[in-house]
Design a protein around this motif. Structure first.
Motif, short mmCIF file in Angstrom:
data_model
loop_
_atom_site.label_atom_id
_atom_site.label_comp_id
_atom_site.label_asym_id
_atom_site.label_seq_id
_atom_site.Cartn_x
_atom_site.Cartn_y
_atom_site.Cartn_z
N ASN A 16 40.92 10.32 41.18
CA ASN A 16 41.22 11.68 40.69
C ASN A 16 42.62 12.17 41.04
OD1 ASN A 16 38.64 11.91 39.52
ND2 ASN A 16 37.79 12.44 41.50
N ARG A 17 43.55 11.23 41.23
CA ARG A 17 44.95 11.60 41.48
C ARG A 17 45.85 10.86 40.51
NH1 ARG A 17 45.11 10.87 47.87
NH2 ARG A 17 43.68 9.31 47.24
N VAL A 18 46.90 11.51 40.07
CA VAL A 18 47.88 10.87 39.19
C VAL A 18 48.64 9.83 40.02
CG1 VAL A 18 49.95 11.24 37.81
CG2 VAL A 18 48.11 12.93 37.77
N PRO A 19 48.68 8.57 39.55
CA PRO A 19 49.43 7.54 40.29
C PRO A 19 50.90 7.93 40.46
CG PRO A 19 48.02 6.52 38.65
CD PRO A 19 47.98 8.01 38.40
N SER A 20 51.48 7.60 41.59
CA SER A 20 52.86 7.98 41.89
C SER A 20 53.86 7.32 40.95
CB SER A 20 53.20 7.64 43.34
OG SER A 20 53.08 6.25 43.54
N THR A 21 53.46 6.24 40.30
CA THR A 21 54.38 5.53 39.40
C THR A 21 54.41 6.14 38.00
OG1 THR A 21 52.62 3.97 38.85
CG2 THR A 21 54.16 3.33 40.59
N TRP A 22 53.49 7.06 37.68
CA TRP A 22 53.45 7.69 36.38
C TRP A 22 54.56 8.73 36.28
CZ3 TRP A 22 47.76 8.89 34.59
CH2 TRP A 22 47.07 7.69 34.49
N LYS A 23 55.14 8.86 35.10
CA LYS A 23 56.18 9.85 34.87
C LYS A 23 55.71 10.85 33.82
CE LYS A 23 59.84 6.59 35.94
NZ LYS A 23 61.01 5.88 35.47
#
Length: 78
Positions: A16-23
């Motif tokens: 339930n968290r946006v991956p840190s690599t997503w922009k």
């Protein structure tokens, strides 16, 4: 549609968290968008299965930022 919602709306595979690599951005920030023409007659190039053929008409008049329905499938993708 269920997989899309699970992954990109509910973020289930990512705890339930946006991956840190997503922009965050619009499509044009990540790819070059070019306009072209569909071959004529288009029905000659369509199939009932395979990858879908996204057309501008699929995005016109929808209220969602997501395109959830694409009916046309090019023959070359089968």
């Amino acid at each position: 549609m269920a997989i899309f919602k699970s992954w990109f709306i509910d973020l289930e595979p990512f705890e339930n968290r946006v991956p840190s690599t997503w922009k965050n951005g619009v499509l044009g920030d990540f790819v070059e968008i070019k306009c072209g023409q569909s071959p004529r007659p288009i029905q000659k190039y369509l199939s009932n299965c395979g990858l879908h053929w996204l057309k501008i008409s699929n995005a016109i008049g929808i209220s969602s930022p997501f395109i959830s329905e694409i009916k046309d499938v090019p023959i070359s993708s089968v």
